[in-house]
Design a protein around this motif. Structure first.
Motif, PDB file in Angstrom:
ATOM      1  N   ASN A 266       0.476   7.152  10.174  1.00  0.00           N
ATOM      2  CA  ASN A 266       1.520   6.191   9.788  1.00  0.00           C
ATOM      3  C   ASN A 266       1.042   4.742   9.862  1.00  0.00           C
ATOM      4  OD1 ASN A 266       3.390   8.637  11.080  1.00  0.00           O
ATOM      5  ND2 ASN A 266       4.114   7.752   9.181  1.00  0.00           N
ATOM      6  N   CYS A 267       0.072   4.483  10.714  1.00  0.00           N
ATOM      7  CA  CYS A 267      -0.435   3.100  10.820  1.00  0.00           C
ATOM      8  C   CYS A 267      -1.193   2.694   9.554  1.00  0.00           C
ATOM      9  CB  CYS A 267      -1.334   2.953  12.037  1.00  0.00           C
ATOM     10  SG  CYS A 267      -0.448   3.273  13.562  1.00  0.00           S
ATOM     11  N   ASP A 268      -1.613   3.691   8.775  1.00  0.00           N
ATOM     12  CA  ASP A 268      -2.381   3.393   7.551  1.00  0.00           C
ATOM     13  C   ASP A 268      -1.538   3.572   6.292  1.00  0.00           C
ATOM     14  OD1 ASP A 268      -4.679   3.041   9.121  1.00  0.00           O
ATOM     15  OD2 ASP A 268      -4.959   5.225   9.184  1.00  0.00           O
ATOM     16  N   ASN A 269      -0.237   3.748   6.451  1.00  0.00           N
ATOM     17  CA  ASN A 269       0.640   4.006   5.304  1.00  0.00           C
ATOM     18  C   ASN A 269       0.471   2.919   4.230  1.00  0.00           C
ATOM     19  OD1 ASN A 269       2.748   4.374   3.545  1.00  0.00           O
ATOM     20  ND2 ASN A 269       4.378   4.032   5.061  1.00  0.00           N
ATOM     21  N   PRO A 270      -0.069   3.285   3.054  1.00  0.00           N
ATOM     22  CA  PRO A 270      -0.315   2.250   2.041  1.00  0.00           C
ATOM     23  C   PRO A 270       0.966   1.594   1.544  1.00  0.00           C
ATOM     24  CG  PRO A 270      -0.788   4.464   1.171  1.00  0.00           C
ATOM     25  CD  PRO A 270      -0.487   4.623   2.627  1.00  0.00           C
ATOM     26  N   ILE A 271       2.085   2.316   1.577  1.00  0.00           N
ATOM     27  CA  ILE A 271       3.335   1.701   1.098  1.00  0.00           C
ATOM     28  C   ILE A 271       3.726   0.569   2.049  1.00  0.00           C
ATOM     29  CG2 ILE A 271       5.755   2.063   0.443  1.00  0.00           C
ATOM     30  CD1 ILE A 271       5.091   5.027   0.060  1.00  0.00           C
ATOM     31  N   ALA A 272       3.612   0.815   3.362  1.00  0.00           N
ATOM     32  CA  ALA A 272       3.952  -0.239   4.328  1.00  0.00           C
ATOM     33  C   ALA A 272       3.022  -1.445   4.139  1.00  0.00           C
ATOM     34  CB  ALA A 272       3.853   0.302   5.750  1.00  0.00           C
ATOM     35  N   HIS A 273       1.732  -1.184   4.021  1.00  0.00           N
ATOM     36  CA  HIS A 273       0.782  -2.301   3.876  1.00  0.00           C
ATOM     37  C   HIS A 273       0.965  -3.050   2.555  1.00  0.00           C
ATOM     38  CE1 HIS A 273      -1.603  -1.912   7.522  1.00  0.00           C
ATOM     39  NE2 HIS A 273      -1.438  -0.598   7.416  1.00  0.00           N
ATOM     40  N   SER A 274       1.537  -2.362   1.542  1.00  0.00           N
ATOM     41  CA  SER A 274       1.682  -3.023   0.237  1.00  0.00           C
ATOM     42  C   SER A 274       2.660  -4.202   0.298  1.00  0.00           C
ATOM     43  CB  SER A 274       2.130  -2.024  -0.836  1.00  0.00           C
ATOM     44  OG  SER A 274       3.484  -1.667  -0.668  1.00  0.00           O
ATOM     45  N   TYR A 275       3.514  -4.243   1.339  1.00  0.00           N
ATOM     46  CA  TYR A 275       4.436  -5.391   1.474  1.00  0.00           C
ATOM     47  C   TYR A 275       3.675  -6.705   1.659  1.00  0.00           C
ATOM     48  CZ  TYR A 275       8.560  -2.363   1.891  1.00  0.00           C
ATOM     49  OH  TYR A 275       9.561  -1.469   1.640  1.00  0.00           O
ATOM     50  N   MET A 276       2.406  -6.614   2.041  1.00  0.00           N
ATOM     51  CA  MET A 276       1.614  -7.846   2.187  1.00  0.00           C
ATOM     52  C   MET A 276       1.468  -8.570   0.853  1.00  0.00           C
ATOM     53  SD  MET A 276       1.046  -8.254   5.294  1.00  0.00           S
ATOM     54  CE  MET A 276      -0.155  -9.573   5.292  1.00  0.00           C
ATOM     55  N   GLY A 277       1.692  -7.846  -0.228  1.00  0.00           N
ATOM     56  CA  GLY A 277       1.656  -8.485  -1.547  1.00  0.00           C
ATOM     57  C   GLY A 277       2.722  -9.559  -1.693  1.00  0.00           C
TER      58      GLY A 277
ATOM     59  N   THR B 226      -6.754 -17.082   1.581  1.00  0.00           N
ATOM     60  CA  THR B 226      -8.139 -16.848   2.021  1.00  0.00           C
ATOM     61  C   THR B 226      -8.264 -15.566   2.835  1.00  0.00           C
ATOM     62  OG1 THR B 226      -7.661 -18.303   3.881  1.00  0.00           O
ATOM     63  CG2 THR B 226      -8.901 -19.259   2.044  1.00  0.00           C
ATOM     64  N   GLU B 227      -7.192 -15.180   3.534  1.00  0.00           N
ATOM     65  CA  GLU B 227      -7.306 -14.008   4.404  1.00  0.00           C
ATOM     66  C   GLU B 227      -5.933 -13.404   4.643  1.00  0.00           C
ATOM     67  OE1 GLU B 227      -8.699 -14.925   8.338  1.00  0.00           O
ATOM     68  OE2 GLU B 227      -8.806 -12.802   8.877  1.00  0.00           O
ATOM     69  N   SER B 228      -5.871 -12.064   4.658  1.00  0.00           N
ATOM     70  CA  SER B 228      -4.627 -11.359   5.002  1.00  0.00           C
ATOM     71  C   SER B 228      -4.946 -10.326   6.066  1.00  0.00           C
ATOM     72  CB  SER B 228      -4.070 -10.616   3.783  1.00  0.00           C
ATOM     73  OG  SER B 228      -3.608 -11.504   2.826  1.00  0.00           O
ATOM     74  N   ARG B 229      -4.082 -10.249   7.066  1.00  0.00           N
ATOM     75  CA  ARG B 229      -4.275  -9.235   8.112  1.00  0.00           C
ATOM     76  C   ARG B 229      -2.937  -8.557   8.350  1.00  0.00           C
ATOM     77  NH1 ARG B 229      -7.522 -13.142  11.189  1.00  0.00           N
ATOM     78  NH2 ARG B 229      -5.621 -13.819  12.203  1.00  0.00           N
ATOM     79  N   SER B 230      -2.952  -7.226   8.528  1.00  0.00           N
ATOM     80  CA  SER B 230      -1.692  -6.552   8.821  1.00  0.00           C
ATOM     81  C   SER B 230      -1.945  -5.299   9.642  1.00  0.00           C
ATOM     82  CB  SER B 230      -0.979  -6.174   7.517  1.00  0.00           C
ATOM     83  OG  SER B 230      -1.760  -5.293   6.742  1.00  0.00           O
ATOM     84  N   HIS B 231      -0.941  -4.922  10.408  1.00  0.00           N
ATOM     85  CA  HIS B 231      -0.977  -3.615  11.060  1.00  0.00           C
ATOM     86  C   HIS B 231       0.419  -3.027  11.046  1.00  0.00           C
ATOM     87  CE1 HIS B 231       0.239  -6.065  14.601  1.00  0.00           C
ATOM     88  NE2 HIS B 231       0.909  -4.972  14.935  1.00  0.00           N
ATOM     89  N   VAL B 232       0.471  -1.710  11.180  1.00  0.00           N
ATOM     90  CA  VAL B 232       1.769  -1.020  11.198  1.00  0.00           C
ATOM     91  C   VAL B 232       1.957  -0.423  12.583  1.00  0.00           C
ATOM     92  CG1 VAL B 232       3.092   0.914  10.268  1.00  0.00           C
ATOM     93  CG2 VAL B 232       1.723  -0.506   8.731  1.00  0.00           C
ATOM     94  N   GLU B 233       3.134  -0.657  13.171  1.00  0.00           N
ATOM     95  CA  GLU B 233       3.427  -0.118  14.495  1.00  0.00           C
ATOM     96  C   GLU B 233       4.732   0.673  14.450  1.00  0.00           C
ATOM     97  OE1 GLU B 233       3.272  -3.938  16.427  1.00  0.00           O
ATOM     98  OE2 GLU B 233       5.430  -4.247  16.247  1.00  0.00           O
ATOM     99  N   PRO B 234       4.933   1.603  15.383  1.00  0.00           N
ATOM    100  CA  PRO B 234       6.172   2.383  15.361  1.00  0.00           C
ATOM    101  C   PRO B 234       7.360   1.567  15.859  1.00  0.00           C
ATOM    102  CG  PRO B 234       4.807   3.036  17.220  1.00  0.00           C
ATOM    103  CD  PRO B 234       4.014   2.023  16.455  1.00  0.00           C
TER     104      PRO B 234
END
Ligand SMILES: NC(=O)c1ccc[n+]([C@@H]2O[C@H](COP(=O)([O-])OP(=O)(O)OC[C@H]3O[C@@H](n4cnc5c(N)ncnc54)[C@H](OP(=O)(O)O)[C@@H]3O)[C@@H](O)[C@H]2O)c1
Length: 348
Positions: A204-215, A229-237
Protein backbone atom coordinates in the motif's frame (compact mmCIF):
# COMPACT_ATOMS: atom_id res chain seq x y z
CA UNK A 1 -2.09 20.24 -39.59
CA UNK A 2 -4.12 22.95 -37.91
CA UNK A 3 -7.37 22.07 -36.29
CA UNK A 4 -10.41 22.09 -38.52
CA UNK A 5 -13.69 23.45 -37.20
CA UNK A 6 -15.91 20.83 -35.60
CA UNK A 7 -17.82 18.99 -38.26
CA UNK A 8 -21.17 19.17 -36.52
CA UNK A 9 -23.09 22.39 -36.17
CA UNK A 10 -25.40 21.29 -33.36
CA UNK A 11 -24.87 19.26 -30.20
CA UNK A 12 -21.50 17.52 -29.97
CA UNK A 13 -21.52 13.94 -31.22
CA UNK A 14 -20.03 11.74 -28.54
CA UNK A 15 -18.27 8.37 -28.71
CA UNK A 16 -17.57 6.48 -25.48
CA UNK A 17 -14.65 4.09 -24.90
CA UNK A 18 -14.96 2.13 -21.63
CA UNK A 19 -18.52 1.42 -20.54
CA UNK A 20 -17.92 0.94 -16.81
CA UNK A 21 -19.08 3.19 -13.98
CA UNK A 22 -17.95 6.50 -15.53
CA UNK A 23 -18.72 5.63 -19.15
CA UNK A 24 -22.26 4.84 -18.06
CA UNK A 25 -22.69 8.10 -16.12
CA UNK A 26 -21.39 9.99 -19.15
CA UNK A 27 -24.01 8.17 -21.25
CA UNK A 28 -26.77 9.11 -18.81
CA UNK A 29 -25.77 12.79 -18.78
CA UNK A 30 -25.62 12.89 -22.60
CA UNK A 31 -28.95 11.10 -22.96
CA UNK A 32 -30.55 13.49 -20.47
CA UNK A 33 -29.45 16.44 -22.59
CA UNK A 34 -30.20 14.74 -25.90
CA UNK A 35 -26.58 15.06 -26.96
CA UNK A 36 -26.05 12.29 -29.51
CA UNK A 37 -24.02 9.25 -28.53
CA UNK A 38 -22.88 7.93 -31.89
CA UNK A 39 -20.81 4.94 -30.75
CA UNK A 40 -19.65 3.08 -27.66
CA UNK A 41 -16.79 0.63 -27.20
CA UNK A 42 -15.53 -1.72 -24.52
CA UNK A 43 -13.22 -4.70 -24.31
CA UNK A 44 -14.77 -8.16 -24.83
CA UNK A 45 -17.30 -9.27 -22.22
CA UNK A 46 -20.95 -9.08 -21.29
CA UNK A 47 -21.32 -5.36 -22.13
CA UNK A 48 -20.72 -5.99 -25.83
CA UNK A 49 -23.93 -5.89 -27.89
CA UNK A 50 -25.96 -4.14 -25.17
CA UNK A 51 -27.82 -0.91 -25.94
CA UNK A 52 -25.95 2.02 -24.36
CA UNK A 53 -29.15 3.59 -22.99
CA UNK A 54 -30.32 0.40 -21.30
CA UNK A 55 -26.87 -0.62 -20.05
CA UNK A 56 -26.29 2.80 -18.49
CA UNK A 57 -29.72 3.15 -16.91
CA UNK A 58 -30.58 6.17 -19.06
CA UNK A 59 -34.19 4.97 -19.01
CA UNK A 60 -34.56 4.36 -22.74
CA UNK A 61 -32.86 2.55 -25.57
CA UNK A 62 -30.61 4.83 -27.61
CA UNK A 63 -30.22 2.49 -30.58
CA UNK A 64 -26.43 2.38 -30.13
CA UNK A 65 -24.89 -0.97 -29.23
CA UNK A 66 -21.61 -1.36 -27.34
CA UNK A 67 -18.96 -2.68 -29.73
CA UNK A 68 -15.85 -4.72 -29.01
CA UNK A 69 -13.02 -2.17 -29.41
CA UNK A 70 -10.70 -4.81 -30.89
CA UNK A 71 -13.02 -5.81 -33.74
CA UNK A 72 -14.98 -2.57 -34.35
CA UNK A 73 -14.36 -0.53 -37.49
CA UNK A 74 -13.47 3.01 -36.45
CA UNK A 75 -13.20 4.23 -40.06
CA UNK A 76 -16.88 5.13 -40.19
CA UNK A 77 -16.90 6.94 -36.84
CA UNK A 78 -18.43 10.41 -37.10
CA UNK A 79 -17.80 11.85 -33.64
CA UNK A 80 -16.72 15.29 -32.45
CA UNK A 81 -15.31 13.90 -29.24
CA UNK A 82 -14.27 10.51 -27.92
CA UNK A 83 -14.39 10.05 -24.16
CA UNK A 84 -11.99 7.45 -22.74
CA UNK A 85 -12.75 5.96 -19.31
CA UNK A 86 -10.77 2.72 -19.39
CA UNK A 87 -7.71 3.05 -17.10
CA UNK A 88 -5.55 5.73 -15.48
CA UNK A 89 -2.46 4.76 -17.45
CA UNK A 90 -1.62 6.72 -20.60
CA UNK A 91 0.24 3.84 -22.21
CA UNK A 92 -2.58 1.37 -21.65
CA UNK A 93 -5.10 3.82 -23.05
CA UNK A 94 -3.08 4.70 -26.15
CA UNK A 95 -4.95 2.28 -28.48
CA UNK A 96 -8.20 4.06 -27.55
CA UNK A 97 -6.68 7.50 -28.14
CA UNK A 98 -5.18 6.54 -31.50
CA UNK A 99 -8.38 4.89 -32.73
CA UNK A 100 -10.38 8.03 -31.94
CA UNK A 101 -7.80 10.48 -33.27
CA UNK A 102 -7.29 8.50 -36.48
CA UNK A 103 -11.05 8.79 -36.97
CA UNK A 104 -10.82 12.59 -36.58
CA UNK A 105 -12.32 12.78 -33.08
CA UNK A 106 -11.02 15.00 -30.28
CA UNK A 107 -10.26 13.02 -27.12
CA UNK A 108 -10.96 13.66 -23.44
CA UNK A 109 -9.59 11.06 -21.07
CA UNK A 110 -10.73 10.46 -17.50
CA UNK A 111 -7.52 8.67 -16.51
CA UNK A 112 -5.39 10.57 -14.00
CA UNK A 113 -2.25 10.39 -16.21
CA UNK A 114 -4.09 12.53 -18.76
CA UNK A 115 -4.22 15.63 -16.53
CA UNK A 116 -0.53 16.20 -17.23
CA UNK A 117 0.55 13.75 -19.94
CA UNK A 118 4.13 14.98 -20.34
CA UNK A 119 4.75 14.54 -16.64
CA UNK A 120 3.11 11.10 -16.51
CA UNK A 121 4.79 9.53 -19.53
CA UNK A 122 6.78 11.84 -21.81
CA UNK A 123 7.25 9.21 -24.53
CA UNK A 124 3.56 8.37 -24.89
CA UNK A 125 2.66 12.04 -24.50
CA UNK A 126 4.89 12.94 -27.44
CA UNK A 127 3.20 10.24 -29.55
CA UNK A 128 -0.26 11.53 -28.57
CA UNK A 129 0.68 15.13 -29.36
CA UNK A 130 2.20 14.17 -32.72
CA UNK A 131 -0.83 12.15 -33.81
CA UNK A 132 -3.27 14.79 -32.54
CA UNK A 133 -1.51 17.50 -34.54
CA UNK A 134 -1.34 15.30 -37.65
CA UNK A 135 -5.07 14.65 -37.41
CA UNK A 136 -6.02 18.19 -36.38
CA UNK A 137 -7.66 17.17 -33.10
CA UNK A 138 -7.21 17.99 -29.41
CA UNK A 139 -6.29 15.65 -26.57
CA UNK A 140 -7.08 16.61 -22.99
CA UNK A 141 -7.66 15.02 -19.58
CA UNK A 142 -10.21 15.94 -16.95
CA UNK A 143 -12.04 14.56 -13.92
CA UNK A 144 -12.70 15.51 -10.33
CA UNK A 145 -9.27 17.15 -9.87
CA UNK A 146 -10.13 19.71 -12.54
CA UNK A 147 -12.25 22.07 -10.44
CA UNK A 148 -11.73 20.70 -6.92
CA UNK A 149 -7.94 20.48 -6.82
CA UNK A 150 -6.24 22.08 -9.82
CA UNK A 151 -8.38 25.12 -10.60
CA UNK A 152 -9.11 25.69 -6.90
CA UNK A 153 -5.35 25.95 -6.27
CA UNK A 154 -4.79 28.26 -9.21
CA UNK A 155 -7.68 30.56 -8.30
CA UNK A 156 -6.73 30.99 -4.65
CA UNK A 157 -3.17 31.97 -5.59
CA UNK A 158 -4.41 34.43 -8.22
CA UNK A 159 -4.61 37.57 -6.06
CA UNK A 160 -1.19 37.07 -4.43
CA UNK A 161 1.52 39.66 -4.87
CA UNK A 162 3.90 37.38 -2.95
CA UNK A 163 3.83 33.61 -2.39
CA UNK A 164 5.98 31.88 0.23
CA UNK A 165 4.37 28.41 0.38
CA UNK A 166 1.27 26.42 -0.60
CA UNK A 167 -0.55 23.68 1.30
CA UNK A 168 -3.04 21.21 -0.13
CA UNK A 169 -5.13 19.03 2.18
CA UNK A 170 -8.00 16.71 1.31
CA UNK A 171 -10.15 13.89 2.61
CA UNK A 172 -11.82 11.56 0.15
CA UNK A 173 -14.30 8.90 1.18
CA UNK A 174 -13.46 5.36 0.18
CA UNK A 175 -15.75 2.49 -0.76
CA UNK A 176 -18.64 4.45 -2.18
CA UNK A 177 -18.72 2.35 -5.35
CA UNK A 178 -21.59 -0.09 -5.74
CA UNK A 179 -19.73 -2.59 -7.89
CA UNK A 180 -18.33 -5.47 -5.77
CA UNK A 181 -15.19 -5.79 -7.94
CA UNK A 182 -14.42 -2.05 -7.69
CA UNK A 183 -14.99 -2.14 -3.91
CA UNK A 184 -12.50 -4.99 -3.44
CA UNK A 185 -9.95 -3.21 -5.67
CA UNK A 186 -10.30 -0.04 -3.58
CA UNK A 187 -10.01 -1.95 -0.31
CA UNK A 188 -6.82 -3.55 -1.53
CA UNK A 189 -5.33 -0.40 -3.13
CA UNK A 190 -5.92 1.92 -0.15
CA UNK A 191 -5.65 -0.74 2.58
CA UNK A 192 -8.82 -1.12 4.64
CA UNK A 193 -8.92 -3.52 7.61
CA UNK A 194 -5.21 -4.37 7.69
CA UNK A 195 -2.66 -4.32 10.46
CA UNK A 196 0.14 -1.82 9.85
CA UNK A 197 2.43 -4.73 8.93
CA UNK A 198 -0.12 -6.09 6.44
CA UNK A 199 -0.52 -2.59 4.96
CA UNK A 200 3.19 -2.52 4.22
CA UNK A 201 3.36 -6.14 3.01
CA UNK A 202 0.40 -5.53 0.70
CA UNK A 203 2.39 -2.77 -1.05
CA UNK A 204 0.00 0.00 0.00
CA UNK A 205 2.92 2.38 0.55
CA UNK A 206 3.71 2.05 -3.17
CA UNK A 207 0.13 2.47 -4.42
CA UNK A 208 0.56 4.35 -7.72
CA UNK A 209 -2.92 5.87 -7.48
CA UNK A 210 -2.06 7.47 -4.12
CA UNK A 211 1.28 8.76 -5.41
CA UNK A 212 -0.38 10.14 -8.56
CA UNK A 213 -1.94 12.91 -6.42
CA UNK A 214 1.51 14.51 -6.48
CA UNK A 215 0.60 15.62 -9.98
CA UNK A 216 -1.82 18.16 -8.47
CA UNK A 217 0.72 20.57 -6.86
CA UNK A 218 3.08 20.03 -9.78
CA UNK A 219 0.42 21.18 -12.25
CA UNK A 220 -0.67 24.10 -10.06
CA UNK A 221 2.89 25.35 -9.47
CA UNK A 222 3.74 25.03 -13.14
CA UNK A 223 0.67 27.02 -14.12
CA UNK A 224 1.61 29.71 -11.58
CA UNK A 225 4.96 30.04 -13.38
CA UNK A 226 7.22 28.09 -11.00
CA UNK A 227 9.81 25.51 -12.06
CA UNK A 228 9.47 22.25 -10.14
CA UNK A 229 12.86 20.87 -9.14
CA UNK A 230 12.00 18.03 -6.77
CA UNK A 231 9.00 16.04 -5.52
CA UNK A 232 8.98 13.68 -2.56
CA UNK A 233 6.08 11.62 -1.24
CA UNK A 234 5.27 8.68 0.95
CA UNK A 235 2.09 6.82 1.79
CA UNK A 236 1.24 5.92 5.38
CA UNK A 237 -1.71 4.06 6.91
CA UNK A 238 -4.59 5.95 8.54
CA UNK A 239 -5.79 4.44 11.81
CA UNK A 240 -8.74 5.40 14.01
CA UNK A 241 -8.82 5.01 17.79
CA UNK A 242 -12.43 3.75 17.70
CA UNK A 243 -14.09 1.00 15.67
CA UNK A 244 -15.80 2.00 12.44
CA UNK A 245 -18.59 0.19 10.65
CA UNK A 246 -17.90 -0.58 7.02
CA UNK A 247 -21.18 -1.91 5.55
CA UNK A 248 -19.98 -2.20 1.91
CA UNK A 249 -17.42 -4.79 3.01
CA UNK A 250 -19.66 -6.28 5.72
CA UNK A 251 -17.06 -5.62 8.42
CA UNK A 252 -16.32 -3.46 11.45
CA UNK A 253 -12.75 -2.19 11.37
CA UNK A 254 -11.41 -2.31 14.95
CA UNK A 255 -9.14 0.39 16.41
CA UNK A 256 -5.54 -0.15 15.38
CA UNK A 257 -6.48 -1.54 11.97
CA UNK A 258 -6.10 0.59 8.87
CA UNK A 259 -9.03 2.58 7.47
CA UNK A 260 -7.21 3.84 4.36
CA UNK A 261 -4.15 5.73 3.15
CA UNK A 262 -2.57 9.13 3.63
CA UNK A 263 -0.24 10.54 0.99
CA UNK A 264 2.25 13.00 2.45
CA UNK A 265 4.35 14.95 0.00
CA UNK A 266 6.22 18.09 -0.87
CA UNK A 267 7.15 19.75 -4.12
CA UNK A 268 10.07 22.15 -4.33
CA UNK A 269 10.70 24.83 -6.92
CA UNK A 270 13.69 26.69 -8.30
CA UNK A 271 12.15 29.93 -7.03
CA UNK A 272 12.06 28.61 -3.43
CA UNK A 273 8.30 28.13 -3.03
CA UNK A 274 7.30 24.74 -1.62
CA UNK A 275 3.90 23.05 -1.83
CA UNK A 276 3.05 20.47 0.82
CA UNK A 277 0.38 17.79 0.48
CA UNK A 278 -1.71 15.65 2.79
CA UNK A 279 -4.27 13.61 0.92
CA UNK A 280 -6.34 11.06 2.82
CA UNK A 281 -8.40 8.44 1.03
CA UNK A 282 -10.18 6.44 3.71
CA UNK A 283 -13.38 5.42 5.46
CA UNK A 284 -15.46 8.29 6.77
CA UNK A 285 -17.21 8.68 10.09
CA UNK A 286 -20.89 9.65 9.83
CA UNK A 287 -20.23 13.36 10.44
CA UNK A 288 -17.44 13.76 7.86
CA UNK A 289 -17.69 15.26 4.39
CA UNK A 290 -15.26 15.17 1.49
CA UNK A 291 -13.21 18.32 1.14
CA UNK A 292 -10.26 19.73 -0.72
CA UNK A 293 -8.43 22.68 0.77
CA UNK A 294 -5.67 24.96 -0.46
CA UNK A 295 -3.89 27.46 1.71
CA UNK A 296 -1.58 30.13 0.33
CA UNK A 297 1.01 31.50 2.67
CA UNK A 298 1.67 34.82 0.99
CA UNK A 299 0.30 38.27 0.50
CA UNK A 300 -2.63 38.02 0.88
CA UNK A 301 -3.01 34.91 3.06
CA UNK A 302 -5.88 32.95 1.49
CA UNK A 303 -7.65 29.64 1.86
CA UNK A 304 -10.18 27.88 -0.30
CA UNK A 305 -12.18 24.82 0.69
CA UNK A 306 -14.30 22.81 -1.70
CA UNK A 307 -16.78 20.35 -0.24
CA UNK A 308 -17.98 17.56 -2.48
CA UNK A 309 -21.39 16.02 -1.96
CA UNK A 310 -21.33 13.76 -5.01
CA UNK A 311 -17.84 12.75 -6.05
CA UNK A 312 -18.82 10.28 -8.72
CA UNK A 313 -21.16 12.64 -10.59
CA UNK A 314 -18.63 15.46 -10.17
CA UNK A 315 -15.84 13.52 -11.80
CA UNK A 316 -18.01 12.49 -14.75
CA UNK A 317 -19.48 15.96 -15.17
CA UNK A 318 -16.02 17.57 -15.17
CA UNK A 319 -15.18 15.48 -18.24
CA UNK A 320 -18.56 16.13 -19.80
CA UNK A 321 -18.44 19.89 -19.27
CA UNK A 322 -15.02 20.06 -20.91
CA UNK A 323 -16.46 18.82 -24.24
CA UNK A 324 -17.10 22.32 -25.73
CA UNK A 325 -13.68 23.58 -24.53
CA UNK A 326 -11.86 20.64 -26.07
CA UNK A 327 -13.71 20.85 -29.37
CA UNK A 328 -12.80 24.55 -29.60
CA UNK A 329 -9.13 24.11 -28.53
CA UNK A 330 -6.11 23.99 -30.86
CA UNK A 331 -4.76 20.66 -32.10
CA UNK A 332 -2.40 18.65 -29.91
CA UNK A 333 -2.28 18.05 -26.16
CA UNK A 334 -4.06 20.87 -24.33
CA UNK A 335 -4.21 20.68 -20.54
CA UNK A 336 -7.12 21.90 -18.44
CA UNK A 337 -4.92 24.72 -17.14
CA UNK A 338 -4.70 25.96 -20.74
CA UNK A 339 -8.45 25.58 -21.22
CA UNK A 340 -9.34 27.95 -18.36
CA UNK A 341 -11.82 27.32 -15.53
CA UNK A 342 -14.69 25.06 -16.53
CA UNK A 343 -18.20 26.25 -17.24
CA UNK A 344 -21.43 24.43 -16.38
CA UNK A 345 -23.37 22.65 -19.09
CA UNK A 346 -26.67 23.35 -17.32
CA UNK A 347 -27.94 25.64 -20.09
CA UNK A 348 -26.43 23.67 -22.98
N1 LIG B 1 -9.56 11.65 -13.46
C1 LIG B 1 -9.97 11.42 -12.22
O1 LIG B 1 -9.91 12.32 -11.37
C2 LIG B 1 -10.55 10.08 -11.88
C3 LIG B 1 -11.42 9.96 -10.79
C4 LIG B 1 -11.96 8.72 -10.52
C5 LIG B 1 -11.63 7.63 -11.31
N2 LIG B 1 -10.76 7.76 -12.35
C6 LIG B 1 -10.40 6.65 -13.22
O2 LIG B 1 -11.36 6.50 -14.27
C7 LIG B 1 -11.23 5.19 -14.82
C8 LIG B 1 -12.61 4.59 -15.02
O3 LIG B 1 -13.20 4.36 -13.76
P1 LIG B 1 -14.49 3.45 -13.63
O4 LIG B 1 -14.90 3.50 -12.19
O5 LIG B 1 -15.46 3.80 -14.69
O6 LIG B 1 -13.86 2.00 -13.92
P2 LIG B 1 -14.66 0.70 -14.38
O7 LIG B 1 -16.04 0.71 -13.82
O8 LIG B 1 -13.75 -0.45 -14.10
O9 LIG B 1 -14.79 0.91 -15.97
C9 LIG B 1 -13.76 0.73 -16.88
C10 LIG B 1 -14.39 0.20 -18.15
O10 LIG B 1 -13.40 0.18 -19.15
C11 LIG B 1 -13.31 -1.14 -19.68
N3 LIG B 1 -11.92 -1.36 -20.02
C12 LIG B 1 -10.86 -1.49 -19.20
N4 LIG B 1 -9.74 -1.64 -19.91
C13 LIG B 1 -10.10 -1.61 -21.21
C14 LIG B 1 -9.39 -1.72 -22.42
N5 LIG B 1 -8.06 -1.89 -22.45
N6 LIG B 1 -10.06 -1.64 -23.59
C15 LIG B 1 -11.38 -1.45 -23.58
N7 LIG B 1 -12.13 -1.36 -22.47
C16 LIG B 1 -11.49 -1.43 -21.29
C17 LIG B 1 -13.80 -2.06 -18.59
O11 LIG B 1 -14.24 -3.27 -19.15
P3 LIG B 1 -14.74 -4.56 -18.28
O12 LIG B 1 -16.21 -4.61 -18.51
O13 LIG B 1 -14.05 -5.71 -18.88
O14 LIG B 1 -14.35 -4.33 -16.85
C18 LIG B 1 -14.93 -1.23 -17.98
O15 LIG B 1 -16.12 -1.36 -18.68
C19 LIG B 1 -10.39 4.40 -13.82
O16 LIG B 1 -9.07 4.26 -14.31
C20 LIG B 1 -10.41 5.29 -12.58
O17 LIG B 1 -9.29 5.11 -11.73
C21 LIG B 1 -10.23 8.98 -12.65
Amino acid sequence: MTKSATRSTGKPRIALYGMGQFGQIMARIAAGKNWPIVAAYNRAGPKIGQDVGLLSGAGRALGVLVQDCETANFDQLEADVGIVTTTNILKQNFPAYSRFMNAGANVICHGTDAYNPYNSDPVVAAAIDKLAKEKGVTFSGSGIWDFSRIWAGILVAGPCTEIFALKHRSQTSLLRAVDEKVLREQQSAFGVGYTVAEFKENGNCDNPIAHSYMGVPQIVLKHLGYTVTESRSHVEPVIFDAPIDCPPLGMIVPPGRTVGSRLVGEVHTKEGVTATMEVEVRLFRDDEIEYMRWEVDGKPQSRIRIEREDTIHSSASCVFNRIPDVIAAPAGIVTITQLGPMKPSALL
